[in-house]
Design an enzyme around this catalytic site. Sequence first.
Site, PDB file in Angstrom:
ATOM      1  N   ARG A   1      53.143  -3.336  31.977  1.00 43.39           N
ATOM      2  CA  ARG A   1      52.911  -2.501  33.140  1.00 43.39           C
ATOM      3  C   ARG A   1      53.826  -2.995  34.249  1.00 43.39           C
ATOM      4  O   ARG A   1      54.266  -4.149  34.234  1.00 43.39           O
ATOM      5  CB  ARG A   1      51.448  -2.586  33.584  1.00 43.39           C
ATOM      6  CG  ARG A   1      50.441  -2.161  32.522  1.00 43.39           C
ATOM      7  CD  ARG A   1      49.011  -2.387  32.989  1.00 43.39           C
ATOM      8  NE  ARG A   1      48.021  -1.943  32.019  1.00 43.39           N
ATOM      9  CZ  ARG A   1      47.502  -2.691  31.049  1.00 43.39           C
ATOM     10  NH1 ARG A   1      47.890  -3.967  30.935  1.00 43.39           N
ATOM     11  NH2 ARG A   1      46.617  -2.213  30.201  1.00 43.39           N
TER      12      ARG A   1
ATOM     13  N   LYS B   1      45.681  -6.448  33.313  1.00 40.91           N
ATOM     14  CA  LYS B   1      44.572  -5.577  33.693  1.00 40.91           C
ATOM     15  C   LYS B   1      43.285  -6.088  33.050  1.00 40.91           C
ATOM     16  O   LYS B   1      43.262  -6.440  31.869  1.00 40.91           O
ATOM     17  CB  LYS B   1      44.867  -4.146  33.220  1.00 40.91           C
ATOM     18  CG  LYS B   1      43.863  -3.108  33.680  1.00 40.91           C
ATOM     19  CD  LYS B   1      44.315  -1.725  33.237  1.00 40.91           C
ATOM     20  CE  LYS B   1      43.339  -0.655  33.689  1.00 40.91           C
ATOM     21  NZ  LYS B   1      43.778   0.693  33.276  1.00 40.91           N
TER      22      LYS B   1
ATOM     23  N   HIS C   1      55.512   3.981  34.067  1.00 42.81           N
ATOM     24  CA  HIS C   1      54.582   3.835  32.948  1.00 42.81           C
ATOM     25  C   HIS C   1      55.097   4.543  31.695  1.00 42.81           C
ATOM     26  O   HIS C   1      54.675   4.213  30.574  1.00 42.81           O
ATOM     27  CB  HIS C   1      53.205   4.367  33.337  1.00 42.81           C
ATOM     28  CG  HIS C   1      52.069   3.615  32.705  1.00 42.81           C
ATOM     29  ND1 HIS C   1      51.822   2.277  32.957  1.00 42.81           N
ATOM     30  CD2 HIS C   1      51.126   3.997  31.803  1.00 42.81           C
ATOM     31  CE1 HIS C   1      50.768   1.882  32.258  1.00 42.81           C
ATOM     32  NE2 HIS C   1      50.331   2.903  31.551  1.00 42.81           N
TER      33      HIS C   1
ATOM     34  N   ARG D   1      56.537   2.090  29.331  1.00 42.48           N
ATOM     35  CA  ARG D   1      55.513   1.403  28.519  1.00 42.48           C
ATOM     36  C   ARG D   1      55.026   2.306  27.391  1.00 42.48           C
ATOM     37  O   ARG D   1      54.870   1.856  26.246  1.00 42.48           O
ATOM     38  CB  ARG D   1      54.353   0.979  29.425  1.00 42.48           C
ATOM     39  CG  ARG D   1      53.146   0.378  28.717  1.00 42.48           C
ATOM     40  CD  ARG D   1      52.154  -0.147  29.755  1.00 42.48           C
ATOM     41  NE  ARG D   1      50.787  -0.186  29.287  1.00 42.48           N
ATOM     42  CZ  ARG D   1      50.221  -1.233  28.684  1.00 42.48           C
ATOM     43  NH1 ARG D   1      50.925  -2.310  28.438  1.00 42.48           N
ATOM     44  NH2 ARG D   1      48.948  -1.199  28.324  1.00 42.48           N
TER      45      ARG D   1
ATOM     46  N   HIS E   1      45.138  -3.346  25.076  1.00 41.00           N
ATOM     47  CA  HIS E   1      44.053  -2.362  25.154  1.00 41.00           C
ATOM     48  C   HIS E   1      42.759  -2.944  24.600  1.00 41.00           C
ATOM     49  O   HIS E   1      42.759  -3.571  23.537  1.00 41.00           O
ATOM     50  CB  HIS E   1      44.405  -1.106  24.354  1.00 41.00           C
ATOM     51  CG  HIS E   1      45.467  -0.267  24.983  1.00 41.00           C
ATOM     52  ND1 HIS E   1      46.206   0.668  24.274  1.00 41.00           N
ATOM     53  CD2 HIS E   1      45.923  -0.206  26.265  1.00 41.00           C
ATOM     54  CE1 HIS E   1      47.069   1.255  25.091  1.00 41.00           C
ATOM     55  NE2 HIS E   1      46.908   0.749  26.299  1.00 41.00           N
TER      56      HIS E   1
ATOM     57  N   TYR F   1      48.738   7.545  21.090  1.00 36.35           N
ATOM     58  CA  TYR F   1      50.165   7.610  20.758  1.00 36.35           C
ATOM     59  C   TYR F   1      50.413   8.252  19.399  1.00 36.35           C
ATOM     60  O   TYR F   1      51.515   8.726  19.138  1.00 36.35           O
ATOM     61  CB  TYR F   1      50.778   6.208  20.807  1.00 36.35           C
ATOM     62  CG  TYR F   1      50.703   5.598  22.176  1.00 36.35           C
ATOM     63  CD1 TYR F   1      51.398   6.137  23.254  1.00 36.35           C
ATOM     64  CD2 TYR F   1      49.902   4.478  22.419  1.00 36.35           C
ATOM     65  CE1 TYR F   1      51.311   5.600  24.526  1.00 36.35           C
ATOM     66  CE2 TYR F   1      49.810   3.925  23.688  1.00 36.35           C
ATOM     67  CZ  TYR F   1      50.511   4.489  24.731  1.00 36.35           C
ATOM     68  OH  TYR F   1      50.415   3.950  25.984  1.00 36.35           O
TER      69      TYR F   1
END
Length: 327
Positions: free
Chosen positions: A144, A169, A275, A278, A301, A310
């Site tokens: 990120r 995150k 983003h 990424r 994640h 994706y």
Amino acid sequence: MDDIPPPLPANPSRFMDQLRASMRSRHLAYRTEKTYCGWIKDFIYFHQKRHPLEMGAIEVDAWLSYLANQRHVAINTQKTALNAVVFLYKHFLHKDLGQLAFTRTNKGRRIPTVFTHEEAMRVLGFMEGDHKLVASLMYGSGLRVMESVRLRVQDVDFAQQCLIIREAKGDKCRRTLLPKALLEPLRIQIDLALSIHQQDLNEGFGKVYLPYALEKKYPKAATSPAWQYIFPAPNRAKDPRSGVIRRHHVGEQQVRRSVARALAKSHIHKKASCHTLRHSFATNLLRAGTDIRNIQELLGHNDINTTMIYTHVIGIHERNVSSPLDR
């Protein structure tokens, strides 16, 4: 220093200051703090500034239903708003909301925009300097933008050819790929960063910001090379919490603007941003046959379903499905 939380009163008396203090005691990321406080204010204003202690599940349901029916927010946006009020009542007010029965939004999650490899390299080709290296890490390592600018010298493992993302995150730590193409540029950038740090030390400065009061635990860490930012800001500034003059990392918004300018010059007509680089990292790994669980780990994640989005991006052409008109 847009990612540094401003200081709070020693004994906060205002409701929002007390709420922020509670969030910081639980080490919530400052961005999460700002997001949650924004939604909690929205909830309070929606109910004509009634105090949350005077409200409960009925008022929460009405507000969340309003977000779905009148403001037509996306699923993830409504989830974030829900998380904010749950934190407010469960962790701050210690009040049980019970069973909620709000209208859930039916505005689905959008498939992310991605670049082909050629498009990503074209965007990077219109960038230069440290901003180009930051953007290259987003595409080459799946970072990120804030993770990229926050990298410190100790986070680059040249021997193992990996990056350690410590301030990710959700306050998680993970490892990800370090592209061979960035080994030498990163060595040069680190040498530059340490040269700037030495100059700061010579001028009586050189203490970098350390999270979670680590400066008290390790008094010498703030001036050690290992903790210095790889992408230092061009100028020193006053830390709003302590008043100490220090050099922070390069600004997130500066990088965003550089990427936006490169997108305009590249004439790629997609709704893209930092983003997107990424997202493109993930989709190109998937195209190359990388296991979805490995991609989940590299991206950091929590939920595999977040990574599974994706598979919808690359699904059609990579499955040898073609239109009958093209046969």
